[in-house]
Motif scaffolding. Structure first.
Motif, short mmCIF file in Angstrom:
data_model
loop_
_atom_site.label_atom_id
_atom_site.label_comp_id
_atom_site.label_asym_id
_atom_site.label_seq_id
_atom_site.Cartn_x
_atom_site.Cartn_y
_atom_site.Cartn_z
N PHE A 71 0.86 -1.19 0.00
CA PHE A 71 0.00 0.00 0.00
C PHE A 71 0.89 1.24 0.00
N ARG A 72 1.48 1.52 -1.14
CA ARG A 72 2.44 2.62 -1.21
C ARG A 72 1.77 3.98 -1.26
N TYR A 73 0.57 4.04 -1.86
CA TYR A 73 -0.11 5.33 -2.04
C TYR A 73 -1.53 5.23 -1.46
N PRO A 74 -1.67 5.34 -0.15
CA PRO A 74 -3.02 5.26 0.46
C PRO A 74 -3.91 6.40 -0.03
N LEU A 75 -5.12 6.06 -0.45
CA LEU A 75 -6.08 7.06 -0.91
C LEU A 75 -6.95 7.46 0.28
N VAL A 76 -6.57 8.52 0.95
CA VAL A 76 -7.26 8.96 2.16
C VAL A 76 -8.08 10.23 1.95
N ALA A 96 -10.94 22.00 -0.60
CA ALA A 96 -10.55 21.17 0.55
C ALA A 96 -9.70 19.99 0.11
N THR A 97 -9.95 19.47 -1.10
CA THR A 97 -9.15 18.37 -1.63
C THR A 97 -7.69 18.78 -1.78
N GLY A 98 -7.48 19.95 -2.39
CA GLY A 98 -6.10 20.43 -2.53
C GLY A 98 -5.44 20.69 -1.19
N PHE A 99 -6.20 21.29 -0.28
CA PHE A 99 -5.69 21.57 1.06
C PHE A 99 -5.28 20.28 1.78
N LEU A 100 -6.18 19.30 1.80
CA LEU A 100 -5.90 18.05 2.51
C LEU A 100 -4.79 17.25 1.84
N ALA A 101 -4.77 17.27 0.52
CA ALA A 101 -3.73 16.51 -0.19
C ALA A 101 -2.34 17.04 0.14
N ILE A 102 -2.20 18.37 0.17
CA ILE A 102 -0.89 18.96 0.47
C ILE A 102 -0.51 18.73 1.94
N TRP A 112 5.85 11.08 -1.76
CA TRP A 112 5.01 12.27 -1.90
C TRP A 112 4.44 12.42 -3.30
N GLN A 113 5.21 12.06 -4.32
CA GLN A 113 4.77 12.30 -5.70
C GLN A 113 3.52 11.49 -6.04
N GLY A 114 3.63 10.17 -5.87
CA GLY A 114 2.49 9.32 -6.20
C GLY A 114 1.32 9.55 -5.26
N PHE A 115 1.60 9.77 -3.98
CA PHE A 115 0.54 10.00 -3.00
C PHE A 115 -0.27 11.24 -3.35
N LEU A 116 0.42 12.33 -3.66
CA LEU A 116 -0.25 13.60 -3.96
C LEU A 116 -1.08 13.49 -5.23
N ILE A 117 -0.48 12.95 -6.29
CA ILE A 117 -1.17 12.89 -7.58
C ILE A 117 -2.39 11.97 -7.52
N LEU A 118 -2.23 10.79 -6.95
CA LEU A 118 -3.33 9.83 -6.91
C LEU A 118 -4.49 10.34 -6.05
#
Length: 239
Positions: A71-76, A96-102, A112-118
């Protein structure tokens, strides 16, 4: 444990983004700032998402089977995106999506790269799909669409990084599917609780009340059928 300077830098950036978020609300949603109930709802969703994110991180990093490699990129973030879009609106949910993602990227120890984009891709697709929601079970369809677009993002990431191995790509796809399925289950569970607790009427609730099998409507059709027909006609005229 993180280095004190790293922790301080993360805290300052988080406070900066919180200030930007409040400024966005002040400019675009001034009435929302005057509603303590809706403000508390937003804060509740954001804190709930961050708590679940940290719990996921703790579980994956401390698992004996090295689940963090699977589970390298958890979608939270999609959880908060769907809840805010359903309870308040897509405009606020997008920001809020952009805020929470960052903030989640800064606070969590995943790539960070894959987590943020996905997380951004899955959340935005879910927000775009949520307007067609008419039944609670359709949340699974919304999450399915987000997962399918996430697959495209995973493929793009692997190609961008020149990593075209079959099994790592499959594990990322399966991992994203597991998280989106979990997200759908959490939304189905949390949405009625938040609607009731904060007295929010969503489109899903209204569509459920329109069901002719709803107890009150069924009683109305039996005891006062002409009143029911008149109400339906007036409702259609008003719409």
């Amino acid at each position: 444990l993180a280095h004190p300077l790293t922790f301080l830098g993360t805290s300052l950036l988080t406070l900066l983004f919180v200030g930007i978020f409040i400024g966005y609300l002040k400019i675009n949603f001034p009435l929302l700032l005057n509603s303590n109930r809706k403000l508390f709802l937003i804060v509740t969703i954001l804190i709930l998402t961050m708590v679940l994110s940290k719990a996921t991180e703790f579980f994956l990093l401390n698992s004996k089977s090295s689940m963090v490699e699977f589970f390298r990129y958890p979608l939270v973030v999609p959880l908060a995106a769907i809840l805010i879009s359903s309870l308040i609106g897509p405009g606020l949910a997008t920001f809020a999506t952009g805020f929470l993602a960052i903030v989640s990227t800064l606070a969590l120890t995943f790539d960070w790269q894959g987590f943020l984009i996905l997380n951004i891709v899955a959340s935005l697709v879910a927000i775009l799909s949520i307007h067609t929601l008419r039944r609670r079970k359709e949340i699974f369809v919304v999450c399915l669409k987000a997962w399918l677009c996430g697959i495209a993002a995973i493929l793009a990431l692997h190609l961008y990084n020149n990593q075209v191995e079959f099994w790592p790509m499959i594990t990322d796809v399966v991992s994203a599917g597991c998280f989106m399925l979990l997200t759908a289950g959490l939304v189905v569970g949390f949405l009625p609780l938040l609607e009731t607790g904060f007295r929010i009427m969503t489109d899903v609730s209204l569509m459920e009340y329109m069901d002719p099998n709803y107890d009150l409507l069924r009683r109305l059709t039996i005891e006062a059928p002409w009143t029911y027909q008149h109400s339906v006609v007036v409702g259609n005229l008003a719409e």
